[in-house]
Design an enzyme around this catalytic site. Structure first.
Site, PDB file in Angstrom:
ATOM      1  N   LYS A  79       6.680   8.880   3.199  1.00 47.09           N
ATOM      2  CA  LYS A  79       5.683   8.677   2.147  1.00 47.09           C
ATOM      3  C   LYS A  79       4.370   9.364   2.511  1.00 47.09           C
ATOM      4  O   LYS A  79       3.898   9.254   3.649  1.00 47.09           O
ATOM      5  CB  LYS A  79       5.461   7.180   1.921  1.00 47.09           C
ATOM      6  N   SER A 104       3.898   2.888  -5.732  1.00 45.60           N
ATOM      7  CA  SER A 104       3.413   4.179  -5.275  1.00 45.60           C
ATOM      8  C   SER A 104       4.426   4.918  -4.400  1.00 45.60           C
ATOM      9  O   SER A 104       4.272   6.101  -4.123  1.00 45.60           O
ATOM     10  CB  SER A 104       2.103   3.994  -4.500  1.00 45.60           C
ATOM     11  N   SER A 163       4.482  -1.668  -4.406  1.00 45.28           N
ATOM     12  CA  SER A 163       4.784  -0.243  -4.263  1.00 45.28           C
ATOM     13  C   SER A 163       6.078   0.083  -3.543  1.00 45.28           C
ATOM     14  O   SER A 163       6.498   1.246  -3.513  1.00 45.28           O
ATOM     15  CB  SER A 163       3.625   0.469  -3.551  1.00 45.28           C
TER      16      SER A 163
END
Length: 482
Positions: free
Chosen positions: A81, A156, A180
Site C-alpha cells: 500500500k 483506502s 480502509s
C-alpha cells in the site's frame, strides 16, 4: 505455469518455493505478467521495481538451493500500500505534495514482511492521504473494480483489494482508520482484517499512542491473513501500546495447508443485526445478503440472537479522534500547501483545528461509555455481526455516494458508518465474502470480536468462509486471462 500459480494462496506459494516445486523467479514472472496484462484496466499498481525484484528473486532461489534458513514468506512477490514507507521506493500517499518522496526506512509492517522473506515489487494506489473509501488521486488517477471496471474498488486500500481479486497476488498489507481494510475487502470479494490496537504497533517517532488507525492485511483467505499476521504481529521497542503476545499466536492448525476439519461454531453466541437496529441506512440488496448469513452461522452451531451493543456514542468518538489525527498528520501540510490538498481532507483537518477543549473532553467521556457498552456486550457474546459496506460498489466516476435509499448523507464518511462505528470501539474486525448482488457485485459481512480476541475472531471467520466458499468466485476480467 501461469494458470497454476494465479489463484494459489500465499501459504501454497510459499510452500512451493521452499520445496523447490517452483522458483521464486517463476513466481515473480507470473506476478509481473499479471500486472502487465490487468493493470492497464485496473490502475491498481502505481510504482514498480521489476529489476530489483528479479535480483531479489534470484537471491531467494539461491538461498533455497544452499539450504539456508528461510522465512515463512520466502520469495513471495508482493506490492505494498502506497501509505506504508518502503526504503528506496517512493511512497506518495496519493498526494502531489509527496509525489516524489522516497523514504530511507521501511514502515514496521514492511520491515517485518521483508524479514519474513517477501519480495517487494511495487506499490498500490490509494486515495489522497488515504482519506475516503474510494481510491482516486491527482497523481495516479482512479483504481477500478475487477468485478466491474465501471465501479469503485473502494479504499483506502483499494489498490490492494483490486490486485488480490485480479489474481496478481494473494495477500497484501494495508491500514484501516474508518474501514480502509474492510471496505475494499467487501467491494472486491476478499478478506480484510483490522487488528486490535498494538498487534502491529505504532512506533516512534510518529504517533505511537494513536489507536484509531491500524495496520493490517487483506487476502483471498482468512488462512492467509493469519499467516501474514504471524509474520508481522508482536511487540516492538518504541511501540508503547504493543500487545506482548508474539505473532506465533496466529499459527494454528486450522489455518495450515491440508487441514480438513469441518467448520464448527457450537458454543459461539452471536449478536446479529445487519443495520444495527436501524442506526445505519443500508441498501436493500446488501441488507438481504448480509441477513441471509444468519442461517450459515446457525447451521454451524452458533447461537444467533438480535442483541447488539448500544453504539450511539461511536459517531462522536470517531469523528473527534479522526479530526485530531488529521491535524497531527496533515495540519502542517495544509499550512504550507493549501492549494494542493483535496477539499474533503481540508474539511477534516479544519474540523480538528476548530475543536474546543469541551468537545474533546466530551468525546473522551463518550469513549468511556462506549467502552462500557462493548465490554458488557462481549461479557455475554463472542461475536457481533453486521454489514461491512452499506452500499454496493458504486460508480467509479463519483467521489462518494451522497444518499442511501433516498436518504441524503452529510459528508464523505457517512456512507461507511458501519465501519467507522466499529473503529471507534477499538475492537478487531474482519470483512469476509458473503455473496453477490444480482448484477454480480460482491458483498461482505463484518465480524467483530472483543479487543485482544484477534485469534478467536480469525477462527470464527475461517469457519464461516469454509462453510460458504464465496471467496472462490473470481472476476471474469481475471479468470478469462489466457
Amino acid at each position: 505455469m501461469s494458470k497454476e500459480l494465479d489463484w494459489l494462496s500465499t501459504r501454497e506459494l510459499a510452500a512451493k518455493i521452499a520445496t523447490k516445486e517452483i522458483s521464486a523467479r517463476e513466481a515473480l514472472s507470473d506476478h509481473l505478467a499479471r500486472i502487465d496484462a490487468l493493470n492497464p484496466a485496473l490502475n491498481a499498481v502505481v510504482t514498480r521495481d521489476d529489476e530489483g525484484a528479479l535480483a531479489r528473486a534470484d537471491a531467494a532461489d539461491q538461498a533455497v538451493a544452499n539450504g539456508e534458513p528461510i522465512g515463512p514468506l520466502h520469495g513471495v512477490p508482493m506490492t505494498h500500500k502506497d501509505t506504508h514507507d518502503t526504503a528506496g521506493m517512493r511512497t506518495t500517499w496519493g498526494s502531489p505534495i509527496m509525489a516524489d518522496r522516497v523514504p530511507e526506512t521501511d514502515s514496521l509492517i514492511i520491515a517485518r514482511l521483508k524479514a519474513a522473506g517477501v519480495n517487494t515489487t511495487g506499490k498500490t494506489n490509494v486515495p489522497e492521504f488515504a482519506a475516503g473509501s474510494h481510491t482516486f488521486n491527482p497523481v495516479f488517477g482512479t483504481t477500478v473494480n475487477p468485478y466491474d471496471t465501471s465501479k469503485s474498488a473502494s479504499g483506502s486500500s483499494g489498490g490492494v483489494g483490486a490486485v488480490l481479486a485480479a489474481g496478481i497476488q494473494a495477500s497484501g498489507d494495508g491500514s484501516d482508520m474508518g474501514g480502509s481494510l474492510r471496505s475494499p475487502a467487501s467491494f472486491n470479494n476478499v478478506v480484510g482484517f483490522r487488528p486490535s490496537n498494538g498487534r502491529i504497533p505504532h512506533t516512534l517517532p510518529g504517533n505511537p499512542f494513536a489507536w484509531l488507525a491500524q495496520s493490517g492485511f487483506m487476502a483471498r483467505t482468512v488462512s492467509d491473513v493469519a499467516l501474514t499476521m504471524s509474520a508481522t504481529a508482536g511487540p516492538e521497542p518504541g511501540g508503547p501500546r504493543s500487545i506482548s503476545e508474539p505473532g506465533s499466536v496466529f499459527d494454528l492448525p486450522e489455518f495450515e495447508l491440508g487441514h480438513q476439519a469441518e467448520p464448527d461454531l457450537h458454543g459461539v453466541k452471536i449478536g446479529f443485526n445487519p443495520d444495527l437496529n436501524g442506526l445505519l441506512p443500508v441498501e436493500r440488496e446488501v441488507h438481504d445478503i448480509v441477513a441471509g448469513t444468519a442461517d450459515v452461522f446457525s447451521e454451524l452451531g452458533a447461537s444467533v440472537v438480535d442483541t447488539i451493543p448500544n453504539l450511539g456514542d461511536a459517531d462522536e468518538v470517531f469523528n473527534v479522534r479522526r479530526a485530531l489525527d488529521f491535524v497531527h498528520s496533515w495540519g502542517p501540510l495544509l499550512e504550507q500547501h493549501p492549494e494542493q490538498i483535496k477539499d474533503s481532507v481540508i474539511w477534516n483537518i479544519e474540523m480538528g483545528l476548530k475543536l474546543t477543549g469541551t468537545e474533546v473532553v466530551s468525546a473522551d467521556r463518550a469513549r468511556a461509555r462506549l467502552h462500557g457498552e462493548v465490554d458488557q456486550f462481549f461479557g455475554d457474546h463472542d461475536l457481533l455481526v453486521l454489514t461491512t459496506c452499506q452500499v454496493l460498489p458504486f460508480d467509479a466516476s463519483i467521489e462518494y455516494p451522497t444518499e442511501i435509499n433516498g436518504v441524503g448523507l452529510e459528508n464523505y464518511l457517512d456512507w461507511m458508518r458501519a465501519l467507522c462505528l466499529i473503529s471507534a470501539t477499538g475492537c478487531p474486525a474482519i470483512s469476509v465474502p458473503a455473496g453477490f448482488s444480482e448484477s454480480g457485485l460482491p458483498v461482505g459481512v463484518q465480524l467483530v470480536a472483543k479487543p485482544g480476541a484477534d485469534v478467536d475472531l480469525l477462527r470464527m471467520a475461517h469457519a464461516f468462509e469454509t462453510a460458504t466458499q464465496v471467496h472462490r468466485r473470481h472476476p471474469q476480467l481475471a479468470a478469462s486471462m489466457p
